[in-house]
Design a protein around this motif. Structure first.
Motif, PDB file in Angstrom:
ATOM      1  N   ASP A 643      -5.175   6.491  -9.093  1.00 32.10           N
ATOM      2  CA  ASP A 643      -6.424   6.237  -9.803  1.00 32.10           C
ATOM      3  C   ASP A 643      -6.615   4.788 -10.240  1.00 32.10           C
ATOM      4  OD1 ASP A 643      -6.641   8.904  -9.402  1.00 32.10           O
ATOM      5  OD2 ASP A 643      -6.797   9.480 -11.508  1.00 32.10           O
ATOM      6  N   PRO A 644      -5.602   4.123 -10.813  1.00 33.23           N
ATOM      7  CA  PRO A 644      -5.828   2.748 -11.265  1.00 33.23           C
ATOM      8  C   PRO A 644      -6.281   1.820 -10.134  1.00 33.23           C
ATOM      9  CG  PRO A 644      -3.789   3.588 -12.188  1.00 33.23           C
ATOM     10  CD  PRO A 644      -4.233   4.575 -11.166  1.00 33.23           C
ATOM     11  N   ILE A 645      -5.711   2.008  -8.930  1.00 35.34           N
ATOM     12  CA  ILE A 645      -6.132   1.188  -7.790  1.00 35.34           C
ATOM     13  C   ILE A 645      -7.597   1.441  -7.485  1.00 35.34           C
ATOM     14  CG2 ILE A 645      -5.775   0.786  -5.321  1.00 35.34           C
ATOM     15  CD1 ILE A 645      -2.828   1.589  -5.758  1.00 35.34           C
ATOM     16  N   SER A 670     -11.070  -1.823 -14.764  1.00 34.72           N
ATOM     17  CA  SER A 670      -9.711  -2.178 -15.162  1.00 34.72           C
ATOM     18  C   SER A 670      -8.733  -1.100 -14.720  1.00 34.72           C
ATOM     19  CB  SER A 670      -9.630  -2.358 -16.679  1.00 34.72           C
ATOM     20  OG  SER A 670      -9.967  -1.141 -17.329  1.00 34.72           O
ATOM     21  N   GLY A 671      -7.487  -1.480 -14.570  1.00 34.46           N
ATOM     22  CA  GLY A 671      -6.470  -0.520 -14.171  1.00 34.46           C
ATOM     23  C   GLY A 671      -5.097  -0.977 -14.614  1.00 34.46           C
ATOM     24  N   GLU A 672      -4.168  -0.031 -14.664  1.00 33.18           N
ATOM     25  CA  GLU A 672      -2.784  -0.343 -15.004  1.00 33.18           C
ATOM     26  C   GLU A 672      -1.882   0.435 -14.065  1.00 33.18           C
ATOM     27  OE1 GLU A 672       0.446  -0.100 -18.699  1.00 33.18           O
ATOM     28  OE2 GLU A 672      -1.684   0.314 -19.053  1.00 33.18           O
ATOM     29  N   LEU A 673      -1.055  -0.276 -13.293  1.00 32.13           N
ATOM     30  CA  LEU A 673      -0.160   0.357 -12.344  1.00 32.13           C
ATOM     31  C   LEU A 673       1.029   0.979 -13.064  1.00 32.13           C
ATOM     32  CD1 LEU A 673      -0.202  -2.379  -9.555  1.00 32.13           C
ATOM     33  CD2 LEU A 673      -1.656  -0.363  -9.775  1.00 32.13           C
ATOM     34  N   VAL A 674       1.770   1.815 -12.353  1.00 32.98           N
ATOM     35  CA  VAL A 674       2.876   2.536 -12.984  1.00 32.98           C
ATOM     36  C   VAL A 674       3.980   1.589 -13.454  1.00 32.98           C
ATOM     37  CG1 VAL A 674       2.509   4.738 -11.816  1.00 32.98           C
ATOM     38  CG2 VAL A 674       3.855   2.949 -10.693  1.00 32.98           C
ATOM     39  N   ASP A 675       4.023   0.376 -12.881  1.00 31.26           N
ATOM     40  CA  ASP A 675       5.037  -0.581 -13.335  1.00 31.26           C
ATOM     41  C   ASP A 675       4.583  -1.387 -14.542  1.00 31.26           C
ATOM     42  OD1 ASP A 675       3.144  -2.257 -12.262  1.00 31.26           O
ATOM     43  OD2 ASP A 675       4.420  -3.104 -10.695  1.00 31.26           O
ATOM     44  N   GLY A 676       3.389  -1.035 -15.096  1.00 37.18           N
ATOM     45  CA  GLY A 676       2.892  -1.699 -16.290  1.00 37.18           C
ATOM     46  C   GLY A 676       1.991  -2.892 -16.017  1.00 37.18           C
ATOM     47  N   ARG A 677       1.812  -3.304 -14.765  1.00 34.84           N
ATOM     48  CA  ARG A 677       0.980  -4.460 -14.432  1.00 34.84           C
ATOM     49  C   ARG A 677      -0.491  -4.081 -14.605  1.00 34.84           C
ATOM     50  NH1 ARG A 677       1.261  -9.089 -10.972  1.00 34.84           N
ATOM     51  NH2 ARG A 677      -0.668 -10.225 -11.382  1.00 34.84           N
ATOM     52  N   LYS A 678      -1.206  -4.869 -15.421  1.00 33.77           N
ATOM     53  CA  LYS A 678      -2.620  -4.620 -15.672  1.00 33.77           C
ATOM     54  C   LYS A 678      -3.476  -5.578 -14.849  1.00 33.77           C
ATOM     55  CE  LYS A 678      -1.912  -2.930 -20.401  1.00 33.77           C
ATOM     56  NZ  LYS A 678      -2.272  -3.100 -21.840  1.00 33.77           N
ATOM     57  N   PHE A 679      -4.669  -5.135 -14.507  1.00 36.58           N
ATOM     58  CA  PHE A 679      -5.596  -5.975 -13.750  1.00 36.58           C
ATOM     59  C   PHE A 679      -7.020  -5.520 -14.055  1.00 36.58           C
ATOM     60  CE2 PHE A 679      -4.619  -2.291 -11.183  1.00 36.58           C
ATOM     61  CZ  PHE A 679      -5.854  -1.893 -10.700  1.00 36.58           C
ATOM     62  N   HIS A 680      -7.982  -6.353 -13.643  1.00 36.06           N
ATOM     63  CA  HIS A 680      -9.386  -5.994 -13.806  1.00 36.06           C
ATOM     64  C   HIS A 680     -10.151  -6.431 -12.568  1.00 36.06           C
ATOM     65  CE1 HIS A 680     -13.588  -6.089 -15.114  1.00 36.06           C
ATOM     66  NE2 HIS A 680     -13.225  -5.189 -16.021  1.00 36.06           N
ATOM     67  N   LYS A 687      -4.855  -9.812  -5.959  1.00 36.77           N
ATOM     68  CA  LYS A 687      -3.798 -10.751  -6.336  1.00 36.77           C
ATOM     69  C   LYS A 687      -2.494 -10.013  -6.596  1.00 36.77           C
ATOM     70  CE  LYS A 687      -2.900 -14.554  -9.576  1.00 36.77           C
ATOM     71  NZ  LYS A 687      -3.413 -15.290 -10.760  1.00 36.77           N
ATOM     72  N   VAL A 688      -2.572  -8.860  -7.242  1.00 36.84           N
ATOM     73  CA  VAL A 688      -1.375  -8.050  -7.491  1.00 36.84           C
ATOM     74  C   VAL A 688      -0.734  -7.640  -6.164  1.00 36.84           C
ATOM     75  CG1 VAL A 688      -0.556  -5.816  -8.343  1.00 36.84           C
ATOM     76  CG2 VAL A 688      -2.117  -7.183  -9.738  1.00 36.84           C
ATOM     77  N   LEU A 689      -1.558  -7.181  -5.216  1.00 42.96           N
ATOM     78  CA  LEU A 689      -1.019  -6.734  -3.936  1.00 42.96           C
ATOM     79  C   LEU A 689      -0.372  -7.881  -3.171  1.00 42.96           C
ATOM     80  CD1 LEU A 689      -3.868  -4.347  -2.671  1.00 42.96           C
ATOM     81  CD2 LEU A 689      -1.721  -3.724  -3.766  1.00 42.96           C
ATOM     82  N   VAL A 690      -1.034  -9.033  -3.133  1.00 41.77           N
ATOM     83  CA  VAL A 690      -0.541 -10.161  -2.339  1.00 41.77           C
ATOM     84  C   VAL A 690       0.682 -10.801  -2.987  1.00 41.77           C
ATOM     85  CG1 VAL A 690      -1.122 -12.458  -1.474  1.00 41.77           C
ATOM     86  CG2 VAL A 690      -2.780 -10.605  -1.289  1.00 41.77           C
ATOM     87  N   GLU A 691       0.685 -10.916  -4.310  1.00 39.69           N
ATOM     88  CA  GLU A 691       1.784 -11.617  -4.986  1.00 39.69           C
ATOM     89  C   GLU A 691       2.958 -10.698  -5.306  1.00 39.69           C
ATOM     90  OE1 GLU A 691       0.249 -13.582  -8.404  1.00 39.69           O
ATOM     91  OE2 GLU A 691      -0.951 -15.024  -7.258  1.00 39.69           O
ATOM     92  N   ASP A 692       2.679  -9.504  -5.812  1.00 37.72           N
ATOM     93  CA  ASP A 692       3.761  -8.621  -6.265  1.00 37.72           C
ATOM     94  C   ASP A 692       4.224  -7.637  -5.198  1.00 37.72           C
ATOM     95  OD1 ASP A 692       3.222  -9.942  -8.559  1.00 37.72           O
ATOM     96  OD2 ASP A 692       2.607  -8.204  -9.742  1.00 37.72           O
ATOM     97  N   HIS A 693       3.387  -7.368  -4.208  1.00 41.26           N
ATOM     98  CA  HIS A 693       3.721  -6.332  -3.219  1.00 41.26           C
ATOM     99  C   HIS A 693       3.640  -6.871  -1.796  1.00 41.26           C
ATOM    100  CE1 HIS A 693       3.850  -3.012  -6.154  1.00 41.26           C
ATOM    101  NE2 HIS A 693       2.869  -3.649  -6.768  1.00 41.26           N
ATOM    102  N   ARG A 694       3.862  -8.170  -1.638  1.00 46.16           N
ATOM    103  CA  ARG A 694       3.810  -8.772  -0.307  1.00 46.16           C
ATOM    104  C   ARG A 694       4.818  -8.112   0.638  1.00 46.16           C
ATOM    105  NH1 ARG A 694       2.044 -13.970   1.239  1.00 46.16           N
ATOM    106  NH2 ARG A 694       1.713 -14.346  -0.983  1.00 46.16           N
TER     107      ARG A 694
END
Length: 756
Positions: A643-645, A670-680, A687-694
Motif C-alpha cells: 500500500d505505501p508504494i 505520502s507513504g512509509e515502507l516497512v523498513d521505516g523509510r518515509k517518502f512523499h 529516489k528511494v528505489l534508485v538509491e536504497d534498492h538499486r
C-alpha cells in the motif's frame, strides 16, 4: 528442544556442516523459539506449518519449497505478524543467513548450471524461424494454439507441451509457409487477390466483402508486370429482385468489357471469370459495377423485392502468355543450381542436407537426412521438386526443428556438467535477442569454433540488428506485462477522452525506452529515472507536455520530473488500475513483483474487494478504506508492503493523467515502507528505489532475464550466478550491456548438466 538439536546433529557430517549445526543451536533455534514457535511449534501448526517437525538439516533440504516460503516471509517482514514481537534487523539477517547456509547451500567454486528441459519453439519463435529460414513473411499465429506460460514467460520448457493438436497445426503452418516459398514444376502465373473489404467505391464493406445495395462500383488498382493476357476472376453472390439476378459489369479504366448475371445465392458465392488483354505496363483501375438495382416492397414474391450484389473478392492472374516468370528468390535459395550430370537422388540429398543444416541449427548427423529421401521417392512421377517439397514439410515438424536440441554426453547423469557446444550457444544467443534461428554469421563462427572468441562483437551485432525488436517486445511484454496493455480499458463514463490510439502509444513509449537503454548501453536504472521519454502528440497532450506535434514518436527531454521512468508512464498506470479507479494495492504489488522481485503471497480467501467509487458508495477516500482494510491481521503484513508504494503514486489516475484531487479531496501521496523509510509522492518514491534498492532492482532484472534466456524457473542453486551478474553490473556502473554480457557469461547460460 534438546532432542531436535541432537537429531539435527546426528543427520549431518563434515566440518562445514558441523558449523551450520552449531549455529542452529546457538543462533537459529533460539530465534525461532522466541518469534515463531508460539504459532508454529510446540504442537501448534498454524497455517499447517510446524517448524519443530524438521528433525534434521537433511529433512529441511528435502522440503526446500517450504523453507523458501519461510525465508521469503522473513525477508519481506511478512512474519512474524505486525501485531507480534518483531526480531531486530540483526536477528532477522542472522536467521536468513543460517537458512541460506543450511537449507540452500551453494559452492561458488563448483556452481550448478541447473536442469534445462528440452524446449519446443513457442509460436512466436516458430513464426520468426520460418521467416528467417524460408525468406518469406508468413503469418501462422492464428493456426497454432496459444502457448502456456510459466514463471511469467511463454518460452518455459516445462510448460511447452506438444499435443497431437499442436502437431497437426504445425504441419498445416509448414504447408502454408511452403506454399508461399516453393514453386515446384512449371512456374504458375502470379495472382493478385483483393478481398472485398479492401475494394474502393460505393456500398458497404465487411469481413464478408463489398456489399452493393444500390447501383455502384467496387474497384481496385492493379499494376501489371508486362503487356499480355490476364484473367480477372470475381467471386460474387447476390439476391434476386424483380425478374432476375443482379447484373455485374467488368470495367477497365471505367469502360465496360464484360457482363455477368450473378446467379449465386448469398450463402454460396462463386467465381465469374473473364480474360482481358493489357497493353500498357501502367497501373490501371479494374472493378465491377452493379447496374440493375431493383427494390419494390410491394412485389408479390417477398424473395424478389430487393436485388443486391456482394463482391467477395477480385483476383487478377497473369500474364498468361509469353515466357514464364522466374522462380522466386525463396525457391532458388532452397533449390540451388544443379551440377552437370547430377541424378535426382544426389540432387535431392544435396538440397535437403543444405536445408537441414539451417533448419536444425547444427551440422547434420550421419544418415539423418538420407531417410527423408523416402518421401522424395513418393513423388517421383511428379518430379524431384515435388518430392523435396514433401521432405521439407516433414523437416518442419521434426523434433530437430520444433525443439531446441542441445546434445549432452551423459544426459541421465546429474553430476556431469559440460560446456555447451558453440552451435547450442549460437542458438541460445539468437533466440534470446531475436526469438529466431541463428543467422549465417553465427553459424559460420560456430562451425569454426570461434564464436566464444568473438562473443563481445556478436552480442553488439545481435542487439544492433533490427530483429532485436523481438527481444524488446517479447521480454518487456511479459516482464513488464505490456502484452496486457491492449486489454486494459478504462471506463468510458469515467474517462471519456481515453481511446485505443492513446493506449497503444503508452505501450510503445515503454518499449522504446527499454530499447534505447539497451541499444545505448545506459545504466539499467535509467528505466526508473530517465529524464527523457518517447512520445507523440497524443501522448504529450495526455501528459500535459507542450510543443510536441504530429503522430510520430520522438525522444523528448522531460522538464517535469514526475514523468521520469516507468513509474511515470501511462502503461504502468493502466496495468495497475481498475476501469473506474486506481489501485494502490495493484501498483504496489507490480513494483514489488516486477521491479524488486519481491512477490507478496496471494491474498487469503474470501476477502471482499473495495467498492468502486459511486455517488452512494463508501465516501471515505481510497486511502482511508485501505487503512481500514489493513486492520485485519491476516491482511496487514502484505498490505504494509504494497500500500505505501501505491499511495506514493496516487497523483496518477487510472489512465496515467496527473491529478491533485480525487473525489473532491486533496490526494495524500505520502507513504512509509516497512523498513521505516518515509517518502512523499512519486519523485521521492523513485529516489528511494534508485538509491536504497538499486541492487534489488538489478537483481530483479537479472532474475527475469535469466529466466527468459534459460527457459526455466530459477532455483536456489542459481544464487551464485545471480550474485555474479549483479556484482558485474554494479562494477560497470549499472551498465545494461554489462548485465547482458554477465548473463551470457554465466554458468547457467554457458553450461548444462544431465537430469538425475
Amino acid at each position: 528442544m534438546q532432542a531436535a538439536v541432537m537429531a539435527v546433529t546426528a543427520g549431518s557430517s563434515g566440518h562445514a556442516q558441523t558449523t551450520v549445526e552449531a549455529r542452529w543451536k546457538s543462533e537459529a533455534l533460539p530465534l525461532l523459539e522466541t518469534y515463531c514457535y508460539d504459532c508454529h511449534g510446540d504442537g501448534i501448526k498454524k497455517g499447517e506449518l510446524a517448524l519443530d517437525r524438521f528433525g534434521s538439516i537433511k529433512q529441511m533440504q528435502q522440503n526446500r519449497e517450504v523453507w523458501k516460503r519461510i525465508r521469503d516471509h522473513l525477508k519481506h517482514r511478512l512474519m512474524p505478524p505486525l501485531d507480534e514481537d518483531q526480531p531486530t534487523v540483526a536477528e532477522r539477517e542472522k536467521l536468513l543467513a543460517w537458512i541460506d547456509d543450511a537449507v540452500f547451500p551453494v559452492d561458488p567454486k563448483h556452481p550448478d548450471p541447473g536442469r534445462v528441459t528440452l524446449r519446443r519453439l513457442n509460436r512466436v519463435e516458430y513464426q520468426n524461424t520460418l521467416r528467417d529460414l524460408l525468406g518469406v513473411e508468413v503469418n501462422i499465429m492464428d493456426l497454432i494454439p496459444p502457448d502456456d506460460s510459466g514463471y511469467g514467460f511463454d518460452n518455459i520448457g516445462d510448460v511447452l507441451t506438444l499435443s497431437p493438436a499442436h502437431l497437426e497445426r504445425y504441419l498445416e503452418a509448414a504447408r502454408v509457409a511452403l506454399d508461399k516459398t516453393v514453386k515446384p514444376g512449371a512456374m504458375p502465373p502470379p495472382e493478385t487477390r483483393t478481398n472485398g473489404r479492401d475494394l474502393k467505391g460505393n456500398g458497404q464493406r465487411s469481413e464478408e466483402g463489398h456489399y452493393l445495395f444500390k447501383a455502384g462500383t467496387a474497384e481496385t488498382v492493379y499494376r501489371p508486370l508486362r503487356r499480355g493476357k490476364y484473367q480477372v476472376t470475381v467471386k460474387a453472390c447476390g439476391t434476386l429482385g424483380g425478374d432476375g439476378p443482379p447484373a455485374m459489369e467488368l470495367e477497365i479504366e471505367g469502360k465496360k468489357v464484360h457482363e455477368w448475371k450473378v446467379d449465386a445465392p448469398m450463402d454460396r458465392p462463386k467465381d465469374y471469370a473473364h480474360e482481358i488483354r493489357i497493353e500498357e505496363k501502367e497501373p490501371l483501375s479494374i472493378g465491377v459495377s452493379f447496374t440493375n438495382d431493383f427494390y419494390d416492397e410491394n412485389h408479390p414474391d417477398r424473395s424478389r423485392r430487393d436485388r443486391n450484389l456482394m463482391v467477395n473478392s477480385i483476383t487478377i492472374t497473369g500474364p498468361l502468355d509469353g515466357p514464364p516468370l522466374p522462380k522466386p528468390e525463396s525457391h532458388r535459395r532452397i533449390f540451388t543450381e544443379r551440377k552437370p550430370g547430377e541424378n535426382d537422388r544426389a540432387y535431392a540429398l544435396s538440397v535437403l542436407n543444405q536445408f537441414a543444416r539451417k533448419a536444425f541449427r547444427r551440422p547434420t548427423r550421419d544418415g539423418e537426412v538420407t531417410r527423408y529421401l523416402e518421401l522424395v521417392s513418393l513423388a517421383k512421377d511428379q518430379g524431384v521438386e515435388h518430392g523435396v517439397r514433401l521432405a521439407l514439410e516433414a523437416m518442419l515438424v521434426s523434433p530437430s526443428f520444433l525443439y531446441r536440441e542441445e546434445p549432452q554426453p551423459e544426459p541421465d547423469n546429474a553430476k556431469k556438467i559440460h560446456l555447451i557446444d558453440e552451435h547450442a550457444l549460437a542458438t541460445r544467443l539468437s533466440y534470446l535477442f531475436w526469438s529466431s534461428m541463428p543467422d549465417q554469421q553465427l553459424m559460420e563462427l560456430a562451425n569454426r569454433g570461434e564464436l566464444r572468441k568473438n562473443l563481445a562483437g556478436e552480442i553488439n551485432r545481435l542487439i544492433a540488428d533490427k530483429r532485436s525488436r523481438q527481444f524488446v517486445s517479447n521480454f518487456t511484454g511479459q516482464w513488464l506485462r505490456l502484452r496486457d496493455v491492449p486489454s486494459s480499458q478504462p471506463a468510458k463514463r469515467a474517462f471519456p477522452g481515453f481511446n485505443p490510439r492513446l493506449r497503444d502509444a503508452m505501450r510503445r513509449e515503454t518499449e522504446m525506452l527499454f530499447a534505447h537503454v539497451i541499444r545505448e548501453d545506459l545504466p539499467m536504472t535509467t528505466l526508473l529515472d530517465a529524464d527523457f521519454t518517447f512520445i507523440n502528440e497524443d501522448l504529450a497532450r495526455h501528459y500535459g507536455i507542450p510543443d510536441v506535434r504530429g503522430g510520430e514518436f520522438r525522444k523528448v527531454e522531460l522538464k517535469d520530473s514526475r514523468r521520469r521512468g516507468i513509474l511515470g508512464q501511462g502503461s504502468f498506470h493502466l496495468l495497475t488500475s481498475y476501469p473506474l479507479r486506481t489501485s494502490p494495492v495493484l501498483r504496489g504489488k507490480y513494483v514489488l513483483e516486477n521491479l524488486l522481485d519481491t512477490a507478496p503471497p496471494p491474498p487469503p480467501p474470501n476477502v471482499p474487494q473495495l467498492e468502486p467509487p459511486s455517488r452512494h458508495g463508501d465516501q471515505r477516500s481510497l486511502r482511508e478504506q485501505l487503512e481500514k482494510h489493513r486492520e485485519d491481521p491476516s491482511c496487514a503484513s502484505c498490505h504494509a508492503l504494497m500500500d505505501p508504494i501505491g499511495f506514493g503514486l496516487e497523483n496518477f489516475d487510472a489512465t496515467g493523467a496527473w491529478r491533485d484531487r480525487d473525489g473532491g479531496k486533496e490526494i495524500d501521496a505520502s507513504g512509509e515502507l516497512v523498513d521505516g523509510r518515509k517518502f512523499h509522492g512519486v519523485d521521492e518514491l523513485r529516489k528511494v528505489l534508485v538509491e536504497d534498492h538499486r541492487s534489488d532492482f538489478h537483481r530483479s532484472v537479472a532474475s527475469k532475464l535469466l529466466t527468459y534466456s534459460l527457459g526455466r524457473g530459477l532455483d536456489w542453486y542459481d544464487k551464485p550466478a545471480l550474485d555474479k551478474i549483479v556484482a558485474d553490473t554494479e562494477a560497470a556502473g549499472g551498465s545494461s550491456r554489462a548485465m547482458l554480457r554477465a548473463l551470457i557469461d554465466s554458468v547457467p547460460f554457458q553450461y548444462r548438466r544431465g537430469d538425475s
